[in-house]
Design a protein around this motif. Sequence first.
Motif, mmCIF file in Angstrom:
data_model
loop_
_atom_site.group_PDB
_atom_site.id
_atom_site.type_symbol
_atom_site.label_atom_id
_atom_site.label_comp_id
_atom_site.label_asym_id
_atom_site.label_seq_id
_atom_site.Cartn_x
_atom_site.Cartn_y
_atom_site.Cartn_z
ATOM 1 N N GLY A 34 -29.587 -10.679 -9.592
ATOM 2 C CA GLY A 34 -29.128 -10.139 -10.868
ATOM 3 C C GLY A 34 -28.879 -11.167 -11.951
ATOM 4 N N LYS A 35 -28.326 -12.314 -11.577
ATOM 5 C CA LYS A 35 -28.032 -13.342 -12.576
ATOM 6 C C LYS A 35 -29.323 -13.846 -13.220
ATOM 7 C CE LYS A 35 -25.382 -17.513 -13.378
ATOM 8 N NZ LYS A 35 -25.401 -18.884 -12.967
ATOM 9 N N ALA A 43 -33.050 -14.197 -22.457
ATOM 10 C CA ALA A 43 -33.938 -15.185 -23.064
ATOM 11 C C ALA A 43 -35.130 -14.530 -23.749
ATOM 12 C CB ALA A 43 -34.435 -16.161 -21.996
ATOM 13 N N SER A 44 -35.574 -13.400 -23.230
ATOM 14 C CA SER A 44 -36.755 -12.729 -23.775
ATOM 15 C C SER A 44 -36.492 -11.239 -23.869
ATOM 16 C CB SER A 44 -37.956 -12.975 -22.862
ATOM 17 O OG SER A 44 -39.006 -12.117 -23.221
ATOM 18 N N ASN A 45 -36.334 -10.759 -25.080
ATOM 19 C CA ASN A 45 -36.033 -9.342 -25.269
ATOM 20 C C ASN A 45 -37.328 -8.541 -25.371
ATOM 21 O OD1 ASN A 45 -34.499 -7.099 -25.607
ATOM 22 N ND2 ASN A 45 -33.608 -7.695 -27.553
ATOM 23 N N GLU A 46 -38.320 -8.905 -24.567
ATOM 24 C CA GLU A 46 -39.628 -8.268 -24.645
ATOM 25 C C GLU A 46 -39.898 -7.309 -23.496
ATOM 26 O OE1 GLU A 46 -42.551 -11.325 -24.901
ATOM 27 O OE2 GLU A 46 -41.610 -12.253 -26.643
ATOM 28 N N PHE A 47 -38.913 -7.089 -22.629
ATOM 29 C CA PHE A 47 -39.131 -6.207 -21.491
ATOM 30 C C PHE A 47 -38.901 -4.751 -21.894
ATOM 31 C CE2 PHE A 47 -38.526 -10.277 -19.504
ATOM 32 C CZ PHE A 47 -39.475 -10.251 -18.501
ATOM 33 N N ASP A 48 -39.610 -3.847 -21.203
ATOM 34 C CA ASP A 48 -39.519 -2.420 -21.505
ATOM 35 C C ASP A 48 -38.670 -1.662 -20.492
ATOM 36 O OD1 ASP A 48 -41.532 -2.307 -23.755
ATOM 37 O OD2 ASP A 48 -42.750 -3.208 -22.182
ATOM 38 N N LEU A 49 -38.428 -2.270 -19.321
ATOM 39 C CA LEU A 49 -37.749 -1.567 -18.235
ATOM 40 C C LEU A 49 -37.247 -2.579 -17.214
ATOM 41 C CD1 LEU A 49 -37.176 1.053 -16.483
ATOM 42 C CD2 LEU A 49 -39.539 0.879 -15.725
ATOM 43 N N LEU A 50 -36.109 -2.257 -16.605
ATOM 44 C CA LEU A 50 -35.570 -3.044 -15.493
ATOM 45 C C LEU A 50 -35.496 -2.148 -14.271
ATOM 46 C CD1 LEU A 50 -34.049 -5.480 -14.175
ATOM 47 C CD2 LEU A 50 -31.944 -4.467 -15.081
ATOM 48 N N ILE A 51 -36.016 -2.651 -13.154
ATOM 49 C CA ILE A 51 -35.846 -1.996 -11.857
ATOM 50 C C ILE A 51 -35.014 -2.966 -11.031
ATOM 51 C CG2 ILE A 51 -36.979 -1.094 -9.792
ATOM 52 C CD1 ILE A 51 -39.519 -0.697 -11.555
ATOM 53 N N THR A 52 -33.847 -2.520 -10.567
ATOM 54 C CA THR A 52 -32.967 -3.454 -9.856
ATOM 55 C C THR A 52 -32.410 -2.875 -8.567
ATOM 56 O OG1 THR A 52 -30.989 -4.855 -10.050
ATOM 57 C CG2 THR A 52 -30.937 -2.764 -11.230
ATOM 58 N N ASP A 53 -32.253 -3.749 -7.602
ATOM 59 C CA ASP A 53 -31.569 -3.422 -6.355
ATOM 60 C C ASP A 53 -30.069 -3.460 -6.634
ATOM 61 O OD1 ASP A 53 -31.128 -2.925 -3.671
ATOM 62 O OD2 ASP A 53 -31.423 -4.991 -3.044
ATOM 63 N N ILE A 54 -29.276 -2.926 -5.723
ATOM 64 C CA ILE A 54 -27.820 -3.012 -5.875
ATOM 65 C C ILE A 54 -27.301 -4.275 -5.210
ATOM 66 C CG2 ILE A 54 -25.590 -2.002 -5.298
ATOM 67 C CD1 ILE A 54 -26.881 0.710 -5.471
ATOM 68 N N MET A 55 -27.613 -4.451 -3.935
ATOM 69 C CA MET A 55 -27.047 -5.565 -3.185
ATOM 70 C C MET A 55 -27.941 -6.791 -3.287
ATOM 71 S SD MET A 55 -25.161 -3.604 -0.010
ATOM 72 C CE MET A 55 -26.378 -4.055 1.140
ATOM 73 N N ASP A 60 -24.740 -8.753 -8.402
ATOM 74 C CA ASP A 60 -25.353 -7.561 -7.815
ATOM 75 C C ASP A 60 -25.763 -6.571 -8.914
ATOM 76 O OD1 ASP A 60 -23.105 -6.025 -8.542
ATOM 77 O OD2 ASP A 60 -22.229 -6.095 -6.550
ATOM 78 N N GLY A 61 -26.408 -5.489 -8.499
ATOM 79 C CA GLY A 61 -26.913 -4.507 -9.448
ATOM 80 C C GLY A 61 -25.823 -3.875 -10.308
ATOM 81 N N ARG A 62 -24.654 -3.634 -9.712
ATOM 82 C CA ARG A 62 -23.528 -3.065 -10.467
ATOM 83 C C ARG A 62 -23.104 -3.988 -11.601
ATOM 84 N NH1 ARG A 62 -22.012 -2.778 -5.765
ATOM 85 N NH2 ARG A 62 -22.149 -0.866 -4.618
ATOM 86 N N GLN A 63 -22.912 -5.254 -11.261
ATOM 87 C CA GLN A 63 -22.504 -6.248 -12.262
ATOM 88 C C GLN A 63 -23.581 -6.404 -13.338
ATOM 89 O OE1 GLN A 63 -22.081 -9.254 -9.225
ATOM 90 N NE2 GLN A 63 -19.888 -9.456 -9.638
ATOM 91 N N LEU A 64 -24.836 -6.358 -12.926
ATOM 92 C CA LEU A 64 -25.935 -6.485 -13.870
ATOM 93 C C LEU A 64 -25.923 -5.330 -14.873
ATOM 94 C CD1 LEU A 64 -28.495 -7.875 -14.878
ATOM 95 C CD2 LEU A 64 -29.763 -6.711 -13.051
ATOM 96 N N ILE A 65 -25.760 -4.112 -14.385
ATOM 97 C CA ILE A 65 -25.711 -2.951 -15.279
ATOM 98 C C ILE A 65 -24.526 -3.068 -16.235
ATOM 99 C CG2 ILE A 65 -25.288 -0.453 -15.400
ATOM 100 C CD1 ILE A 65 -26.827 -0.224 -12.754
ATOM 101 N N GLN A 66 -23.354 -3.388 -15.695
ATOM 102 C CA GLN A 66 -22.163 -3.508 -16.544
ATOM 103 C C GLN A 66 -22.356 -4.577 -17.623
ATOM 104 O OE1 GLN A 66 -19.254 -3.969 -13.251
ATOM 105 N NE2 GLN A 66 -18.060 -2.453 -14.379
ATOM 106 N N GLY A 98 -24.146 3.299 -16.191
ATOM 107 C CA GLY A 98 -25.213 3.109 -17.165
ATOM 108 C C GLY A 98 -26.623 3.037 -16.610
ATOM 109 N N ALA A 99 -26.781 3.220 -15.296
ATOM 110 C CA ALA A 99 -28.137 3.274 -14.754
ATOM 111 C C ALA A 99 -28.828 4.510 -15.323
ATOM 112 C CB ALA A 99 -28.113 3.334 -13.226
ATOM 113 N N THR A 100 -30.104 4.384 -15.638
ATOM 114 C CA THR A 100 -30.861 5.510 -16.181
ATOM 115 C C THR A 100 -31.234 6.474 -15.067
ATOM 116 O OG1 THR A 100 -31.782 3.956 -17.796
ATOM 117 C CG2 THR A 100 -32.850 6.117 -17.625
ATOM 118 N N LEU A 101 -31.754 5.934 -13.961
ATOM 119 C CA LEU A 101 -32.181 6.742 -12.818
ATOM 120 C C LEU A 101 -31.861 6.000 -11.530
ATOM 121 C CD1 LEU A 101 -35.725 7.755 -14.163
ATOM 122 C CD2 LEU A 101 -33.784 9.298 -13.873
#
Length: 126
Positions: A34-35, A43-55, A60-66, A98-101
């Motif tokens: 996540g970090k 650094a690059s605001n060019e991404f369209d989507l994030l797919i992330t694991d939780i653990m 972790d994924g929770r901290q990343l979303i927050q 704040g996760a979308t799906l």
Amino acid sequence: MAKILIAEDDRISQKLAAKIVEEMGHTAFVSPHGKHAYETLNASNEFDLLITDIMMPEMDGRQLIQTLRGDQRFMNFPIIIMSAVVGLSEISNLLRLGATLFLAKPLEREELQEYIRRCLKDGANN
């Protein structure tokens, strides 16, 4: 073609998610935790989507979303969270954070493809 960031520490899940993304004609970038994903997005605001694991290690994924949802630039950024080890209340909490799906592991090709299509379509309407 979209740029999709995949935050996942498991090599098999990384490769599977990246393969599905690339089969759809999009570009996949993999972050090992996540970090790293947060630093990459920052650094690059060019991404369209994030797919992330939780653990994951480091963040972790929770901290990343927050962290992302606390930054004005990422308030409406689509985030698909994936995990094998959560119950309904945990899924509900992740969506509230704040996760979308939410996508259950093991990843199913058709389900991930549909979620990606939904997120990119919704993102195009913002």
